[in-house]
Design a protein around this motif. Structure first.
Motif, mmCIF file in Angstrom:
data_model
loop_
_atom_site.group_PDB
_atom_site.id
_atom_site.type_symbol
_atom_site.label_atom_id
_atom_site.label_comp_id
_atom_site.label_asym_id
_atom_site.label_seq_id
_atom_site.Cartn_x
_atom_site.Cartn_y
_atom_site.Cartn_z
ATOM 1 N N LEU A 109 0.796 -1.223 0.000
ATOM 2 C CA LEU A 109 0.000 0.000 0.000
ATOM 3 C C LEU A 109 0.837 1.284 0.000
ATOM 4 C CD1 LEU A 109 -3.025 -0.910 2.293
ATOM 5 C CD2 LEU A 109 -2.935 -0.821 -0.194
ATOM 6 N N PRO A 110 1.935 1.387 0.762
ATOM 7 C CA PRO A 110 2.737 2.621 0.661
ATOM 8 C C PRO A 110 3.313 2.847 -0.733
ATOM 9 C CG PRO A 110 3.316 1.442 2.653
ATOM 10 C CD PRO A 110 2.412 0.540 1.860
ATOM 11 N N VAL A 168 -1.008 2.640 7.309
ATOM 12 C CA VAL A 168 -0.652 1.290 6.864
ATOM 13 C C VAL A 168 0.039 0.531 7.993
ATOM 14 C CG1 VAL A 168 0.850 0.001 5.288
ATOM 15 C CG2 VAL A 168 -0.586 1.846 4.419
ATOM 16 N N TYR A 169 0.915 1.200 8.718
ATOM 17 C CA TYR A 169 1.555 0.550 9.865
ATOM 18 C C TYR A 169 0.511 0.149 10.903
ATOM 19 C CZ TYR A 169 4.251 -0.347 14.021
ATOM 20 O OH TYR A 169 4.758 -0.946 15.144
ATOM 21 N N PHE A 170 -0.468 1.009 11.135
ATOM 22 C CA PHE A 170 -1.545 0.712 12.076
ATOM 23 C C PHE A 170 -2.321 -0.528 11.636
ATOM 24 C CE2 PHE A 170 -6.043 1.445 13.303
ATOM 25 C CZ PHE A 170 -5.896 1.352 14.680
ATOM 26 N N LEU A 171 -2.640 -0.634 10.340
ATOM 27 C CA LEU A 171 -3.340 -1.822 9.828
ATOM 28 C C LEU A 171 -2.488 -3.075 10.029
ATOM 29 C CD1 LEU A 171 -4.847 -0.526 6.471
ATOM 30 C CD2 LEU A 171 -6.088 -1.035 8.578
ATOM 31 N N TRP A 172 -1.213 -2.971 9.695
ATOM 32 C CA TRP A 172 -0.318 -4.121 9.832
ATOM 33 C C TRP A 172 -0.189 -4.521 11.301
ATOM 34 C CZ3 TRP A 172 4.430 -4.721 12.271
ATOM 35 C CH2 TRP A 172 5.097 -5.902 11.977
ATOM 36 N N PHE A 173 -0.060 -3.541 12.187
ATOM 37 C CA PHE A 173 0.068 -3.812 13.616
ATOM 38 C C PHE A 173 -1.172 -4.511 14.150
ATOM 39 C CE2 PHE A 173 -0.497 -2.642 18.077
ATOM 40 C CZ PHE A 173 0.705 -3.074 18.608
ATOM 41 N N ILE A 174 -2.348 -4.031 13.802
ATOM 42 C CA ILE A 174 -3.591 -4.655 14.255
ATOM 43 C C ILE A 174 -3.663 -6.092 13.768
ATOM 44 C CG2 ILE A 174 -6.103 -4.675 13.945
ATOM 45 C CD1 ILE A 174 -6.035 -1.670 14.074
ATOM 46 N N LYS A 175 -3.358 -6.307 12.509
ATOM 47 C CA LYS A 175 -3.462 -7.652 11.935
ATOM 48 C C LYS A 175 -2.508 -8.626 12.622
ATOM 49 C CE LYS A 175 -2.430 -10.768 8.495
ATOM 50 N NZ LYS A 175 -1.437 -11.704 8.966
ATOM 51 N N ASN A 176 -1.284 -8.186 12.881
ATOM 52 C CA ASN A 176 -0.267 -9.108 13.393
ATOM 53 C C ASN A 176 -0.166 -9.192 14.906
ATOM 54 O OD1 ASN A 176 0.887 -10.227 10.999
ATOM 55 N ND2 ASN A 176 1.583 -8.163 10.552
ATOM 56 N N PHE A 192 -12.970 -7.606 7.917
ATOM 57 C CA PHE A 192 -13.194 -6.181 7.680
ATOM 58 C C PHE A 192 -11.882 -5.488 7.315
ATOM 59 C CE2 PHE A 192 -13.795 -1.805 9.356
ATOM 60 C CZ PHE A 192 -14.810 -1.414 8.481
ATOM 61 N N LEU A 193 -10.795 -5.812 8.007
ATOM 62 C CA LEU A 193 -9.485 -5.246 7.718
ATOM 63 C C LEU A 193 -9.030 -5.608 6.311
ATOM 64 C CD1 LEU A 193 -6.563 -4.750 9.980
ATOM 65 C CD2 LEU A 193 -6.131 -6.268 8.081
ATOM 66 N N VAL A 194 -9.221 -6.856 5.917
ATOM 67 C CA VAL A 194 -8.848 -7.275 4.561
ATOM 68 C C VAL A 194 -9.683 -6.516 3.534
ATOM 69 C CG1 VAL A 194 -8.856 -9.222 2.945
ATOM 70 C CG2 VAL A 194 -7.972 -9.530 5.250
ATOM 71 N N GLY A 195 -10.960 -6.303 3.833
ATOM 72 C CA GLY A 195 -11.809 -5.526 2.939
ATOM 73 C C GLY A 195 -11.321 -4.097 2.785
ATOM 74 N N ILE A 196 -10.906 -3.480 3.892
ATOM 75 C CA ILE A 196 -10.369 -2.115 3.839
ATOM 76 C C ILE A 196 -9.092 -2.077 3.002
ATOM 77 C CG2 ILE A 196 -9.249 -0.318 5.229
ATOM 78 C CD1 ILE A 196 -11.245 -0.987 7.455
ATOM 79 N N VAL A 197 -8.215 -3.031 3.237
ATOM 80 C CA VAL A 197 -6.953 -3.093 2.491
ATOM 81 C C VAL A 197 -7.229 -3.272 1.001
ATOM 82 C CG1 VAL A 197 -4.883 -4.504 2.124
ATOM 83 C CG2 VAL A 197 -5.568 -3.868 4.440
ATOM 84 N N CYS A 198 -8.147 -4.138 0.655
ATOM 85 C CA CYS A 198 -8.471 -4.364 -0.754
ATOM 86 C C CYS A 198 -9.092 -3.118 -1.382
ATOM 87 C CB CYS A 198 -9.404 -5.561 -0.905
ATOM 88 S SG CYS A 198 -8.589 -7.135 -0.594
ATOM 89 N N PHE A 199 -9.987 -2.439 -0.649
ATOM 90 C CA PHE A 199 -10.599 -1.223 -1.177
ATOM 91 C C PHE A 199 -9.547 -0.147 -1.431
ATOM 92 C CE2 PHE A 199 -12.364 3.015 -0.499
ATOM 93 C CZ PHE A 199 -13.296 3.048 -1.534
ATOM 94 N N ILE A 200 -8.636 0.038 -0.483
ATOM 95 C CA ILE A 200 -7.578 1.038 -0.654
ATOM 96 C C ILE A 200 -6.698 0.668 -1.846
ATOM 97 C CG2 ILE A 200 -5.506 2.030 0.405
ATOM 98 C CD1 ILE A 200 -6.941 1.742 3.112
ATOM 99 N N CYS A 201 -6.379 -0.597 -1.971
ATOM 100 C CA CYS A 201 -5.567 -1.064 -3.094
ATOM 101 C C CYS A 201 -6.276 -0.809 -4.426
ATOM 102 C CB CYS A 201 -5.256 -2.539 -2.913
ATOM 103 S SG CYS A 201 -4.045 -3.189 -4.060
ATOM 104 N N LEU A 202 -7.562 -1.115 -4.486
ATOM 105 C CA LEU A 202 -8.344 -0.865 -5.698
ATOM 106 C C LEU A 202 -8.354 0.616 -6.040
ATOM 107 C CD1 LEU A 202 -11.501 -3.096 -5.072
ATOM 108 C CD2 LEU A 202 -9.781 -3.436 -6.830
ATOM 109 N N ARG A 203 -8.636 1.430 -5.059
ATOM 110 C CA ARG A 203 -8.765 2.870 -5.278
ATOM 111 C C ARG A 203 -7.439 3.489 -5.715
ATOM 112 N NH1 ARG A 203 -11.259 6.667 -7.226
ATOM 113 N NH2 ARG A 203 -11.301 8.611 -6.101
ATOM 114 N N LEU A 204 -6.356 3.156 -5.019
ATOM 115 C CA LEU A 204 -5.057 3.735 -5.365
ATOM 116 C C LEU A 204 -4.573 3.270 -6.733
ATOM 117 C CD1 LEU A 204 -3.130 3.661 -1.979
ATOM 118 C CD2 LEU A 204 -4.118 5.627 -3.147
#
Length: 157
Positions: free
Chosen positions: A11-12, A65-73, A89-101
């Motif tokens: 994502l970054p 992105v670090y916050f998402l990774w930290f929560i997941k792991n 839900f986190l995977v959905g957010i990550v996928c949406f951001i990836c799609l949008r960017l």
């Protein structure tokens, strides 16, 4: 590191491509007020602080992105039902951001073709969304299913 971690860590790079493609469109002379979406982006572009916005955007996005990774792991355990829901839900957010960017970055690089009328912007963006979504589903579904079905007793590599 599973595939979800890899997508989170990509994502970054996509955020950087978003900034790079925006600066590319600006360098070509296209008015970003017409093509830049989002309240903060539009505001900073309108007051000619695009470069300042780019730096702030990358820093805030990197922290997110670090916050998402930290929560997941660190915070989620596959042994709890509520954590499984948060994980999906986190995977959905990550996928949406990836799609949008991805769509925004490619759209900015193709902006000269959209403006000239050589390529349909709507069809191109839909194709980018569909191809990225299929790629993400194909890439992530095994790890997501494995994480959701696991009971959390053994740490999987």
């Amino acid at each position: 590191m599973d595939d979800v971690d890899k997508v989170i860590l990509v994502l970054p790079v996509l955020g950087f491509l978003d900034v790079l493609s925006t600066l590319y469109a600006q360098a070509l002379g296209y008015p970003l007020q017409l093509y830049e979406f989002g309240f903060f982006a539009s505001f900073f572009v309108s007051v000619s602080l695009t470069y300042f916005y780019a730096i702030v955007y990358l820093l805030v996005f990197g922290a997110f992105v670090y916050f998402l990774w930290f929560i997941k792991n660190k915070e989620l355990s596959p042994s709890h039902l509520f954590d499984k829901i948060i994980f999906v839900f986190l995977v959905g957010i990550v996928c949406f951001i990836c799609l949008r960017l991805t769509a925004v970055s490619v759209g900015n690089f193709l902006l000269p073709y959209f403006v000239a009328g050589k390529v349909s912007r709507g069809i191109t963006i839909v194709l980018i969304y569909l191809s990225t979504a299929f790629a993400l589903i194909f890439y992530l579904w095994r790890d997501v299913i494995k994480w959701v079905k696991s009971d959390g007793t053994a740490k999987e590599q």
